[in-house]
Each structure stands twice: as C-alpha cells, then as structure tokens.
Scaffold this motif. Structure first.
Motif, mmCIF file in Angstrom:
data_model
loop_
_atom_site.group_PDB
_atom_site.id
_atom_site.type_symbol
_atom_site.label_atom_id
_atom_site.label_comp_id
_atom_site.label_asym_id
_atom_site.label_seq_id
_atom_site.Cartn_x
_atom_site.Cartn_y
_atom_site.Cartn_z
ATOM 1 N N ALA A 120 0.831 -1.211 0.000
ATOM 2 C CA ALA A 120 0.000 0.000 0.000
ATOM 3 C C ALA A 120 0.864 1.258 0.000
ATOM 4 C CB ALA A 120 -0.937 -0.007 1.212
ATOM 5 N N LEU A 121 1.978 1.230 0.745
ATOM 6 C CA LEU A 121 2.891 2.391 0.757
ATOM 7 C C LEU A 121 3.591 2.551 -0.586
ATOM 8 C CD1 LEU A 121 4.435 2.025 4.337
ATOM 9 C CD2 LEU A 121 2.730 3.691 3.567
ATOM 10 N N ASP A 122 3.873 1.434 -1.259
ATOM 11 C CA ASP A 122 4.415 1.518 -2.625
ATOM 12 C C ASP A 122 3.446 2.258 -3.536
ATOM 13 O OD1 ASP A 122 6.892 0.306 -2.354
ATOM 14 O OD2 ASP A 122 6.143 -1.716 -2.771
ATOM 15 N N ARG A 123 2.162 1.979 -3.358
ATOM 16 C CA ARG A 123 1.146 2.655 -4.188
ATOM 17 C C ARG A 123 1.078 4.145 -3.862
ATOM 18 N NH1 ARG A 123 -1.542 -2.281 -3.086
ATOM 19 N NH2 ARG A 123 -2.802 -1.352 -1.413
ATOM 20 N N VAL A 124 1.303 4.504 -2.591
ATOM 21 C CA VAL A 124 1.324 5.934 -2.221
ATOM 22 C C VAL A 124 2.466 6.639 -2.940
ATOM 23 C CG1 VAL A 124 1.626 7.582 -0.338
ATOM 24 C CG2 VAL A 124 0.264 5.519 0.037
ATOM 25 N N LEU A 125 3.650 6.034 -2.914
ATOM 26 C CA LEU A 125 4.806 6.635 -3.591
ATOM 27 C C LEU A 125 4.574 6.740 -5.091
ATOM 28 C CD1 LEU A 125 7.782 4.865 -1.743
ATOM 29 C CD2 LEU A 125 7.030 7.238 -1.480
ATOM 30 N N GLU A 126 3.985 5.700 -5.665
ATOM 31 C CA GLU A 126 3.699 5.720 -7.104
ATOM 32 C C GLU A 126 2.676 6.801 -7.434
ATOM 33 O OE1 GLU A 126 2.140 2.674 -10.645
ATOM 34 O OE2 GLU A 126 2.347 1.962 -8.586
ATOM 35 N N HIS A 150 4.360 10.113 -7.371
ATOM 36 C CA HIS A 150 5.206 10.253 -8.560
ATOM 37 C C HIS A 150 4.378 10.608 -9.788
ATOM 38 C CE1 HIS A 150 8.552 9.548 -11.285
ATOM 39 N NE2 HIS A 150 7.753 8.771 -12.016
ATOM 40 N N ASN A 151 3.165 10.047 -9.866
ATOM 41 C CA ASN A 151 2.307 10.286 -11.028
ATOM 42 C C ASN A 151 1.409 11.504 -10.854
ATOM 43 O OD1 ASN A 151 3.319 7.991 -12.325
ATOM 44 N ND2 ASN A 151 1.790 6.641 -11.379
ATOM 45 N N GLY A 152 1.511 12.162 -9.688
ATOM 46 C CA GLY A 152 0.749 13.382 -9.464
ATOM 47 C C GLY A 152 -0.744 13.168 -9.341
ATOM 48 N N VAL A 153 -1.167 12.040 -8.775
ATOM 49 C CA VAL A 153 -2.610 11.783 -8.657
ATOM 50 C C VAL A 153 -3.208 12.695 -7.599
ATOM 51 C CG1 VAL A 153 -2.303 9.363 -9.333
ATOM 52 C CG2 VAL A 153 -2.361 9.975 -6.913
ATOM 53 N N THR A 154 -4.508 12.785 -7.611
ATOM 54 C CA THR A 154 -5.208 13.699 -6.702
ATOM 55 C C THR A 154 -5.170 13.178 -5.265
ATOM 56 O OG1 THR A 154 -7.278 12.581 -7.197
ATOM 57 C CG2 THR A 154 -6.736 14.523 -8.510
ATOM 58 N N GLY A 155 -5.425 14.086 -4.323
ATOM 59 C CA GLY A 155 -5.316 13.762 -2.913
ATOM 60 C C GLY A 155 -6.276 12.695 -2.446
ATOM 61 N N ASP A 156 -7.446 12.571 -3.084
ATOM 62 C CA ASP A 156 -8.407 11.572 -2.617
ATOM 63 C C ASP A 156 -7.894 10.148 -2.832
ATOM 64 O OD1 ASP A 156 -8.578 12.011 -5.304
ATOM 65 O OD2 ASP A 156 -10.760 11.833 -5.421
ATOM 66 N N PHE A 157 -7.212 9.913 -3.993
ATOM 67 C CA PHE A 157 -6.635 8.594 -4.235
ATOM 68 C C PHE A 157 -5.430 8.345 -3.317
ATOM 69 C CE2 PHE A 157 -8.883 9.192 -8.289
ATOM 70 C CZ PHE A 157 -9.564 7.987 -8.357
ATOM 71 N N ILE A 170 -3.179 5.570 1.694
ATOM 72 C CA ILE A 170 -2.656 5.733 3.065
ATOM 73 C C ILE A 170 -3.592 5.065 4.065
ATOM 74 C CG2 ILE A 170 -2.123 7.393 4.879
ATOM 75 C CD1 ILE A 170 -1.142 9.305 2.753
ATOM 76 N N ARG A 171 -4.904 5.222 3.836
ATOM 77 C CA ARG A 171 -5.870 4.576 4.736
ATOM 78 C C ARG A 171 -5.713 3.053 4.712
ATOM 79 N NH1 ARG A 171 -9.583 8.736 3.063
ATOM 80 N NH2 ARG A 171 -10.358 7.399 1.402
ATOM 81 N N GLN A 172 -5.427 2.504 3.524
ATOM 82 C CA GLN A 172 -5.224 1.056 3.429
ATOM 83 C C GLN A 172 -4.011 0.613 4.236
ATOM 84 O OE1 GLN A 172 -5.165 -0.218 -0.748
ATOM 85 N NE2 GLN A 172 -6.994 -1.404 -0.275
ATOM 86 N N SER A 173 -2.922 1.358 4.124
ATOM 87 C CA SER A 173 -1.717 1.000 4.876
ATOM 88 C C SER A 173 -1.983 1.105 6.380
ATOM 89 C CB SER A 173 -0.535 1.884 4.472
ATOM 90 O OG SER A 173 -0.792 3.236 4.753
ATOM 91 N N LEU A 174 -2.735 2.118 6.798
ATOM 92 C CA LEU A 174 -3.095 2.255 8.216
ATOM 93 C C LEU A 174 -3.972 1.093 8.672
ATOM 94 C CD1 LEU A 174 -3.856 6.095 8.355
ATOM 95 C CD2 LEU A 174 -1.996 4.906 9.536
ATOM 96 N N HIS A 175 -4.853 0.645 7.796
ATOM 97 C CA HIS A 175 -5.739 -0.471 8.122
ATOM 98 C C HIS A 175 -4.931 -1.739 8.386
ATOM 99 C CE1 HIS A 175 -9.284 -3.124 7.873
ATOM 100 N NE2 HIS A 175 -8.490 -3.933 7.190
ATOM 101 N N TYR A 176 -3.982 -2.047 7.497
ATOM 102 C CA TYR A 176 -3.198 -3.274 7.643
ATOM 103 C C TYR A 176 -2.308 -3.219 8.884
ATOM 104 C CZ TYR A 176 -4.701 -4.352 2.888
ATOM 105 O OH TYR A 176 -5.438 -4.616 1.767
ATOM 106 N N LEU A 177 -1.721 -2.052 9.165
ATOM 107 C CA LEU A 177 -0.923 -1.910 10.387
ATOM 108 C C LEU A 177 -1.796 -2.064 11.627
ATOM 109 C CD1 LEU A 177 1.584 1.038 9.728
ATOM 110 C CD2 LEU A 177 2.146 -1.361 10.111
ATOM 111 N N GLY A 178 -3.003 -1.481 11.567
ATOM 112 C CA GLY A 178 -3.920 -1.549 12.706
ATOM 113 C C GLY A 178 -4.407 -2.948 13.002
ATOM 114 N N GLU A 179 -4.499 -3.785 11.961
ATOM 115 C CA GLU A 179 -4.933 -5.161 12.172
ATOM 116 C C GLU A 179 -3.917 -5.967 12.975
ATOM 117 O OE1 GLU A 179 -5.969 -7.080 8.493
ATOM 118 O OE2 GLU A 179 -8.088 -6.649 8.797
ATOM 119 N N ILE A 180 -2.637 -5.597 12.889
ATOM 120 C CA ILE A 180 -1.605 -6.334 13.612
ATOM 121 C C ILE A 180 -1.828 -6.233 15.117
ATOM 122 C CG2 ILE A 180 0.864 -6.446 14.164
ATOM 123 C CD1 ILE A 180 1.436 -5.568 11.292
#
Length: 457
Positions: free
Chosen positions: A405-411, A414-421, A426-436
């Motif tokens: 998920a963090l790889d996708r944030v960096l990508e 890099h591609n200049g996508v909008t803040g909502d995406f 970031i929410r996905q990465s927080l979700h997976y960390l929170g599940e631990i």
C-alpha cells in the motif's frame, strides 16, 4: 458470539493440563466470579476479602464435600482479564476437577471457549492483539529462543514500534484529508517531500521486519527435516543415531520403512522435526509404493532435506542424477555420503569436490559435523531481550500488505494523482498496520485468532 454478550457471562475452565496431577487449577472470570465461588466455598467470606489474597477452605455441593482447596482472589481491574477473577487450586484428580466445574456451572458460570480469558483481557485493554497472540506462543514455546521471542512480543516491543509508525502516518493522513476539505482552493497542508521521507523510513523498518520472518518462523515452529534417499542408504540408522534411541526399525532388507517416522530434538536453540521416510525407488509392492509417494510429498513440504547416499552402492552418475531432482525442488538440502568406512576411496575423493558430508551412521562417525551443517544452513542467532522479530504468519502478511500500500502511495505521488486517491492508499496501509495490534479488528478476525488457544487461557 458478539463482544457485548461475550463480556456479560462468568466463565470457568481448567487452567492446568488434563490428567492426573498433584494440583489442578480452575479459573473463573466475570462480574460474578467471586460471588459464584463463594456459593460453593466454606471458609472466609471471599466477597469481603481484599484482592490478591489466598484462602483455605472446602468446596461443597450442598452438604456434599468435594475437596479441600485454596482460592486466590483477584478483584477488577487488577486481574489478568481486568474482571473479577478467582483461581481454585484443588487436588489434581480428574473426578474432583469435573465435580468442581459441574457445581460452579450449576451456580451460574458457563464453560469458557478456547482463548476466552485472553480474549477478554484484550477487549478490556489489558494488552493489544499482537501481545495476546504472544501469550499463546509463550505457552507453546518448546525452545529457549521461542520463549524469548514470544516474551519480547508479549512485553510490547513489537507493538510499540508498529504503533509509533502508525501514529506518524496518521498525522500525514489527517493533513491530506484536510486538503480534501479545501479542494477548490488548491492548497497542500502535507509536504509531499516530507511524506516521501516518512514512507521510505517506514518501509525500511517494515522490510527489516519482513526479512526477520524467515528466522522468526523457524524459531517459533521449528524445522521439518526430511531424511531421504534410496532403500538401505541408512536413513533409519541415521534417525536413531541423531535421536540417540531406537526409534526406527533397522534392517538389511530394502523397503523396511514404508511410512514416515518422526521425532524431534533441539539443536542450537531450534526445534528440528526429523522425518525418516520410505526409500525412493520403483516398486511393484503397493504398500511400499504408497510410502514412496508419501516420501516425495514430505520432501516438497520440508524446510530441509538430508539426502543420504550409500557410498558402497552408488555411482557418481547416479549421484549427479539424483541431485538434479533435489535442485528442482528448490528446498535447502545437504548431501550426505553414508558408510564412509566401507566406501571406495576414489569415489570419496571425487565427491569431496561436490560439497558432500561423509558419515557412518552406524558407527556415529562425523555426526557432530552433520549437526553443525544442519544449523549453519539456517544461521539462527540467539534471541536476546528486546529483539524485535516477526514470528506470526498473520503479522507477516499484514506487513507485506502495508508495504504494498505504501508503494502505491509513492507511485501515486510520482504520477501526481489527486489527494483523494492518495488518502485512500494511506488509509489502506493504516488499516493493515492496525490489524496487527488490533487497533482495527472484526469479530471474525478475533474468533479466528482466539479459537486456536487452549481452553483455560
């Protein structure tokens, strides 16, 4: 069972192992734990006694005396579950234990489900989910390394690191979410360069945890090690020599071993499960053929293969051919030449250039060197207090998902996508960390985890 209903009952279970023993311990937890125990206890009034005190008396079913016992009282929130709790120490007869639990059930308790005491401790904030899982690992630890790894996790070192990273990421996520509220004004509250630096720092730590899983998994679960080779190579003799006992039948008749034979031993703080298998050959014997097929299946699932060659019966061409099959499995293997005391010197000299270890299983020649080679294959270091290591497959999978998920944030940046995406990744990465750690959990996840615990823990 939902969490709300789950916490209303008073539960009871035997906390010590089943079977005859000098002492058995029966645990109760719940709002009425002390009151229910008092109903069957004759001695001091337990309800009036302070927490963390022990009281001698008898347990009775009406006028029927069941046993003389010691009752330890823990009053909420100062208990393992943070509920009122009692521990009844009685004599270890299964009949006595059964009678005590039966009378406690009659007075309002119910039988605990697997892991229910620890689950309640988690739900009451006694510790997080990763620490709760470490409780089970500590109980099941079979080596000192496994014990120390579980103890480190239970004391919260792993959870602390995960939560610190998650808090930093939440800070940036909140700034990006704030940007979305000002979408028409084209403002940036979250510095993208700072976010990139944070993500790369988090990923560096995640990768170190991910890479630790190979060793952590070995420390926790041990190493299934298959002893394979052709019939009469000396596999059963080697198993007996390694274990220093007559575990397997040894015979000069080929095909004696027709099913797998297993036993365990600890080497260098690691639990190795040695598996003696049927000799690999073509055979018309239906039973032996089934054994050979099981051997091939076990080899595919092994973490290490000790492949035994009979140096008195094997040519160099056959050895090279069999090694091709070993390489194709993609599993670590050790080539062992057995019966070196009877082998042709010319063959031994040639095989010295082919990474062979030479032994005599019957005479116990070079068995120490074989054990050293087995250990060096994994290179496990002693686990020290404070070492952070991943031993749990669920945590490992969550870390992989977080990193992706963090790889996708960096990508996305890099591609200049909008803040909502960006916010979504970031929410996905927080979700997976929170599940631990259980910051984010579902009833299904909790049921799956705690169902693997023993009853009474």
């Amino acid at each position: 069972m939902s969490a709300n209903n789950f916490l209303n009952d008073t539960i009871v279970a035997m906390a010590t192992a089943q079977g005859l023993s000098a002492i058995a311990v029966i645990r109760l937890s719940g709002e009425d734990a002390i009151a229910i125990t008092q109903k069957v206890f004759q001695g001091k009034n337990l309800i009036e006694q302070p927490s963390h005190t022990v009281h001698f008396g008898t347990l009775r079913d009406g006028t029927k005396l069941i046993d003389e016992v010691l009752v330890t009282i823990f009053k909420a929130p100062n208990s393992f579950t943070r509920e009122n709790s009692t521990e009844i120490s009685c004599h270890g007869s299964p009949v006595i234990v059964k009678e005590i639990i039966k009378v406690l059930l009659k007075h309002g308790a119910r039988l605990a489900e697997p892991g229910e005491f620890t689950k309640r401790a988690f739900l009451h904030g006694r510790f997080d989910l990763a620490q709760a899982e470490a409780v089970a690992d500590l109980i099941n630890a079979e080596t000192d390394n496994a014990r120390q790894a579980a103890l480190n996790q239970m004391r919260g070192g792993f959870s602390k690191e995960i939560n610190n990273l998650r808090e930093e990421l939440i800070h940036f996520a909140s700034l990006i979410e704030l940007e979305l509220d000002f979408g028409e004004e084209d403002v940036e509250f979250a510095e993208r360069d700072d976010l990139k630096k944070l993500i790369k720092r988090i990923q560096t730590f995640l990768l170190s945890l991910i890479q630790s899983f190979d060793q952590g998994n070995v420390i926790k679960n041990g190493v299934p090690t298959v002893i394979a080779g052709k019939p009469n190579a000396g596999k059963s003799t080697l198993l007996n020599t390694l274990l220093n006992e007559e575990k397997a039948i040894v015979s000069d008749i080929p095909g004696t071993t027709r099913d797998v034979i297993e036993d365990e031993m600890v080497l260098g703080g690691i639990n190795f499960r040695f598996i003696d298998t049927a000799g690999i050959r073509e055979t018309q014997d239906v039973i032996e053929a089934m054994g050979v097929e099981r051997t091939r299946d076990r080899m595919k699932k092994a973490s290490l293969i000790i492949y035994l060659f009979d140096l008195t019966q094997t040519t160099l061409e056959e050895i090279l051919q069999e090694e091709e099959g070993l390489k194709a499995l993609g599993i670590p293997y050790i080539k062992v030449g057995n019966k070196v005391d009877k082998a042709d010197d010319a063959l031994v000299n040639i095989l010295q250039n082919h990474d062979f270890l030479f032994i005599s299983a019957a005479n116990k020649t070079n068995i120490g060197e074989l054990k050293e080679r087995i250990l060096s294959t994994f290179g496990i270091q002693t686990v020290k207090t404070g070492d952070v290591m991943v031993t749990n497959l669920r945590h490992y999978q969550n870390l992989l998902q977080t990193n992706a998920a963090l790889d996708r944030v960096l990508e996305s940046m890099h591609n200049g996508v909008t803040g909502d995406f960006l916010a979504m990744d970031i929410r996905q990465s927080l979700h997976y960390l929170g599940e631990i750690t259980g910051t984010i959990s579902t009833d299904d996840l909790l049921d799956n985890i705690f169902s693997k615990f023993c009853i009474g823990k």
